[in-house]
Structures are given as structure tokens and as C-alpha cells.
Design an enzyme around this catalytic site. Structure first.
Site, PDB file in Angstrom:
ATOM      1  N   ARG A  27      -0.782  28.813  49.397  1.00  0.00           N
ATOM      2  CA  ARG A  27      -0.737  28.835  48.328  1.00  0.00           C
ATOM      3  C   ARG A  27       0.084  28.441  46.849  1.00  0.00           C
ATOM      4  O   ARG A  27       0.653  27.794  46.419  1.00  0.00           O
ATOM      5  CB  ARG A  27       0.472  30.454  48.164  1.00  0.00           C
ATOM      6  N   LYS A  86      -5.088  18.091  36.367  1.00  0.00           N
ATOM      7  CA  LYS A  86      -6.304  18.528  36.962  1.00  0.00           C
ATOM      8  C   LYS A  86      -6.879  18.533  38.190  1.00  0.00           C
ATOM      9  O   LYS A  86      -6.719  17.066  38.585  1.00  0.00           O
ATOM     10  CB  LYS A  86      -7.608  17.918  35.540  1.00  0.00           C
ATOM     11  N   GLU A  95     -10.906   4.440  29.238  1.00  0.00           N
ATOM     12  CA  GLU A  95      -9.852   5.595  28.766  1.00  0.00           C
ATOM     13  C   GLU A  95      -9.289   4.763  29.023  1.00  0.00           C
ATOM     14  O   GLU A  95      -8.063   5.828  27.443  1.00  0.00           O
ATOM     15  CB  GLU A  95      -9.433   6.087  30.294  1.00  0.00           C
ATOM     16  N   LYS A 120      -0.914  10.429  27.434  1.00  0.00           N
ATOM     17  CA  LYS A 120      -1.542  11.904  28.123  1.00  0.00           C
ATOM     18  C   LYS A 120      -0.667  12.465  27.947  1.00  0.00           C
ATOM     19  O   LYS A 120      -0.984  14.080  27.546  1.00  0.00           O
ATOM     20  CB  LYS A 120      -1.939  10.939  29.140  1.00  0.00           C
ATOM     21  N   GLU A 158      -5.530  23.312  28.454  1.00  0.00           N
ATOM     22  CA  GLU A 158      -6.572  22.786  27.444  1.00  0.00           C
ATOM     23  C   GLU A 158      -7.473  24.014  26.801  1.00  0.00           C
ATOM     24  O   GLU A 158      -8.494  24.391  26.911  1.00  0.00           O
ATOM     25  CB  GLU A 158      -8.185  21.711  28.727  1.00  0.00           C
ATOM     26  N   ARG A 198      -5.497  19.861  24.253  1.00  0.00           N
ATOM     27  CA  ARG A 198      -6.234  19.070  24.789  1.00  0.00           C
ATOM     28  C   ARG A 198      -7.192  18.008  25.520  1.00  0.00           C
ATOM     29  O   ARG A 198      -7.899  17.466  25.928  1.00  0.00           O
ATOM     30  CB  ARG A 198      -5.580  19.512  25.878  1.00  0.00           C
ATOM     31  N   ASN A 207     -10.959  14.683  26.037  1.00  0.00           N
ATOM     32  CA  ASN A 207     -12.825  14.688  26.703  1.00  0.00           C
ATOM     33  C   ASN A 207     -13.227  14.037  25.794  1.00  0.00           C
ATOM     34  O   ASN A 207     -14.531  13.728  25.599  1.00  0.00           O
ATOM     35  CB  ASN A 207     -13.403  16.060  26.216  1.00  0.00           C
ATOM     36  N   HIS A 244     -17.108  12.249  26.348  1.00  0.00           N
ATOM     37  CA  HIS A 244     -17.157  12.760  28.238  1.00  0.00           C
ATOM     38  C   HIS A 244     -18.256  13.472  27.483  1.00  0.00           C
ATOM     39  O   HIS A 244     -19.216  13.819  28.690  1.00  0.00           O
ATOM     40  CB  HIS A 244     -16.009  13.220  28.174  1.00  0.00           C
ATOM     41  N   HIS A 256     -20.544  12.661  30.501  1.00  0.00           N
ATOM     42  CA  HIS A 256     -20.800  13.259  31.505  1.00  0.00           C
ATOM     43  C   HIS A 256     -22.561  13.518  31.546  1.00  0.00           C
ATOM     44  O   HIS A 256     -23.316  13.877  33.136  1.00  0.00           O
ATOM     45  CB  HIS A 256     -20.087  14.771  31.994  1.00  0.00           C
ATOM     46  N   HIS A 270     -18.318   5.698  36.171  1.00  0.00           N
ATOM     47  CA  HIS A 270     -17.365   6.977  34.793  1.00  0.00           C
ATOM     48  C   HIS A 270     -17.088   6.582  34.050  1.00  0.00           C
ATOM     49  O   HIS A 270     -17.825   7.264  33.082  1.00  0.00           O
ATOM     50  CB  HIS A 270     -16.324   7.890  35.642  1.00  0.00           C
TER      51      HIS A 270
HETATM   52  N1  GLY Z   1      -9.628  13.663  31.676  1.00  0.00           N
HETATM   53  C1  GLY Z   1      -9.106  15.116  30.748  1.00  0.00           C
HETATM   54  C2  GLY Z   1      -7.676  15.394  31.462  1.00  0.00           C
HETATM   55  O1  GLY Z   1      -6.975  15.430  32.331  1.00  0.00           O
HETATM   56  O2  GLY Z   1      -7.297  16.331  30.620  1.00  0.00           O
END
Ligand code: GLY
Length: 357
Positions: A118, A140, A182, A224, A234, A238, A242, A245, A249, A262
């Protein structure tokens, strides 16, 4: 270590340590603990042994596990490999998982850490530029399913991020440059003077000049950290991370595995989003030119596809995780350093922007 950036998230706050070399001081309990060190088959031969020794020098006992390099390892099968390795190494609630490598290993090992017993603590040790400035920071974690990239995962913050800039020297140029996409993103979405700094230091960045890299990686992490501190899960701002993206993507998914790295796909996506922004948000043409020129200077793609690819790309964009109520929404720029998220865009503008590439 040369620089420390803090991610302020209350009791889940942590340090990002950036410099030449790694320091794991004060991360683990003084009386020692068990650590599972996870790397992939490309990174382990380069950095695994030394990282293991550095961890052991902190008094922890280390077991190492190596997963196959490549995006397909972000899978339930490899999570199971990590669970079994953790159980066999008798990791308990006081133990740590350490992710050594790029985004794939960070996401996979982070997800294993979020769910084993957990949740046990984990440390990100990014070795790629992309992982240093983006994926290792912000919590993430996740794996892919046939139905979608990052379809299963958790927001789970690391206990620390330890970025050794020397590891960037071992990257192939294409992989390294892909991370610069990035870096450019942070200038566009947040800080026009940082964008100008990247422009003025483009040659030094391409040459991986240590002092320039250190300052640039630290600034990206600061941005960031600021965004994540405002909106960890998000539900709002946040989303600006993106930028580029949605198209990126879609391009990655339709072009076939491995054609675009990427960051390359994100570069093409940022050029697409910047062009859309001129139509939809009055983003100045002059600033669009600067964005496209900077990406090109790094050798990144700014228009990516053949005209006949549009139906497939449009369809891939429609299945983006971030589509809500059937409406595709974009992060668009009003000016360098200032973006808005959640923008619907007219169908005709999308296709016209694509065809005008
Ligand atoms: N890579 C985008 C984020 O971490 O929200």
C-alpha cells in the site's frame, strides 16, 4: 550538490538535488533500511554498480533488479517482476524503491512503490534530461495498457529526486536533444525571460556545458515544482505542463513505435499548438517564429507529418485521456510565458493548422 529545489507539498514535500555527482545523504534512516534499486538494461551497465555503491555507503542494504529497456516495460508484467523482487528482498513498510534511469523506469518503479504494501517510499534518480526536468518531478507514476498510455497509475510523490548531471554525458545526442523540447516548453508556458535565456544559451546547451545545464535544469525544476505545488493532481493549472502533448501523443501513437522519441513528438506538438495559438489566441507571429526557430536550432521537428496522416492523428487526439465531454481541449499561448488551458478549438482551425505546417 550544487543546487537544491524544493517541491512544497506539506508533509509530502521533498528536495530535488541537482549537480555533478549524487548525494543520498539524509534521505534514508540513520540505522539503515532495505532498498530495491531498479534500472533498465541500458542504464544498469552504465550507472547501476556505482549507484549501488553510493547507496550502500549510506548504510542501506541494496538489491538490484534490471528490467528490459524500452517503453513496453511499462507493463503489468514488469510491475509484477518488481513486486516479486521486493518481496524476495523482504522489503517492508520502512524500505525504499530507488528508480535509476529515464521516464519509463521512474513511472514503473514509482507505481510499484505506490502500491507495494500500500505504498513504500521511493527515490527518483533520473539519468535523462527529460526525466530530470519533467517525469521524475511531480509524482506521476504509472504503466501502459493496450487501450492507452499511462492508463493505470497513481499520483505518488517521491521522497527525493537526485539528478546527477554527469549522467547526461552518457546519453546519445538524439536522446539528449529530445529532452531539450521539454526545456523549451517551460519557457513558453511560464517564463519569457527563461525562454530568452535558452535562446542565448542554445549552443552551450547543445554542447552540454555543465554550468549552463545546471542552471537550466534547476530553473525547469523550479517551474515544475511551482506548478505542482499549486495543483498536484491536475485538476487545473497543472494541465499547462501538457502544452504540445495532445498533438505530440497523437503523433507518437500514429507514427509507429520508435519513429519519434517523446520529446521530438512534443516539439512537433508545441509547434502545432503555437500555430493554433496564433489563430485562436492572438499569439504574436514573431513569437511563433522564435519558438519554431529555437526548436529547429536544437534539431527538433516542428512539422511532423504527411498531409494524409491527418485523419489518423485527429482520431488519436480524440482518444486522448484529457478529452472531457467529447471535446478536445488545448493548452494555448497568448504570449511567451503565458498560456491558458482547457481551450476548445474549432475543427476547421485544427485541420487548417495541420495542413499549413
Ligand atoms: N508531465 C506532465 C506532468 O507531470 O504533469
Amino acid at each position: 550538490m550544487s543546487r537544491i529545489v524544493r517541491v512544497e507539498l506539506g508533509e509530502r514535500s521533498y528536495e530535488i538535488r541537482i549537480g555533478a555527482g549524487r548525494s543520498f545523504e539524509r534521505i534514508f534512516p540513520e540505522n539503515g533500511c532495505r532498498v530495491l534499486l531498479v534500472a533498465d538494461s541500458n542504464v544498469d551497465p552504465l550507472h547501476g554498480e556505482r549507484c549501488c555503491e553510493e547507496l550502500e555507503a549510506c548504510g542501506v542494504s541494496v538489491e538490484r533488479v534490471v528490467v528490459p529497456a524500452g517503453e513496453p516495460s511499462k507493463s503489468l508484467d514488469q510491475v509484477a517482476v518488481l513486486y516479486d523482487a521486493a518481496a524476495n528482498a523482504r522489503l517492508d513498510r520502512g524500505s525504499f524503491i530507488v528508480a535509476l534511469g529515464g521516464g519509463m523506469v521512474g513511472d514503473l518503479a514509482g507505481y510499484a512503490a505506490a502500491t507495494y504494501m500500500r505504498g513504500i517510499r521511493f527515490v527518483q534518480v533520473p539519468t535523462t534530461l527529460l526525466a530530470m526536468v519533467d517525469s521524475s518531478v511531480g509524482g506521476k507514476t504509472g504503466i501502459n495498457r493496450p487501450q492507452g498510455k499511462n492508463l493505470v497509475g497513481a499520483f505518488y510523490q517521491p521522497a527525493a529526486v537526485v539528478a546527477d548531471l554527469d549522467s547526461l554525458l552518457t546519453l546519445e545526442q538524439r536522446e539528449y536533444v529530445s529532452g531539450l523540447a521539454e526545456v523549451v516548453k517551460y519557457g513558453v508556458i511560464w517564463d519569457a525571460s527563461f525562454f530568452a535565456h535558452i535562446e542565448s544559451q542554445a549552443a552551450a546547451l547543445l554542447g552540454r556545458e555543465p554550468a549552463v545545464l545546471e542552471a537550466v535544469v534547476a530553473r525547469c525544476c523550479e517551474i515544475k515544482a511551482e506548478v505542482v505545488a499549486m495543483d498536484e493532481r491536475e485538476s487545473g493549472v497543472r494541465a499547462i505542463l501538457n502544452f504540445g502533448h495532445t498533438f505530440g501523443h497523437a503523433l507518437e501513437n500514429t507514427a509507429g513505435y520508435g519513429r519519434f522519441l517523446h520529446g521530438e513528438a512534443v516539439a512537433a506538438g508545441m509547434a502545432f499548438a503555437a500555430k493554433l495559438s496564433v489563430r485562436a489566441k492572438g499569439f504574436p507571429e514573431e513569437q511563433l517564429r522564435r519558438v519554431v526557430e529555437l526548436l529547429r536550432r536544437f534539431g527538433l521537428p516542428t512539422g511532423a507529418a504527411d498531409a494524409e496522416d491527418w485523419p489518423a492523428i485527429r482520431q488519436a487526439m480524440a482518444s486522448d485521456k484529457k478529452v472531457r465531454d467529447g471535446t478536445l481541449r488545448f493548452v494555448l499561448a497568448q504570449g511567451l510565458g503565458s498560456v491558458v488551458f482547457g481551450c476548445p478549438v474549432e475543427e476547421g482551425s485544427l485541420e487548417a493548422t495541420f495542413r499549413a505546417q
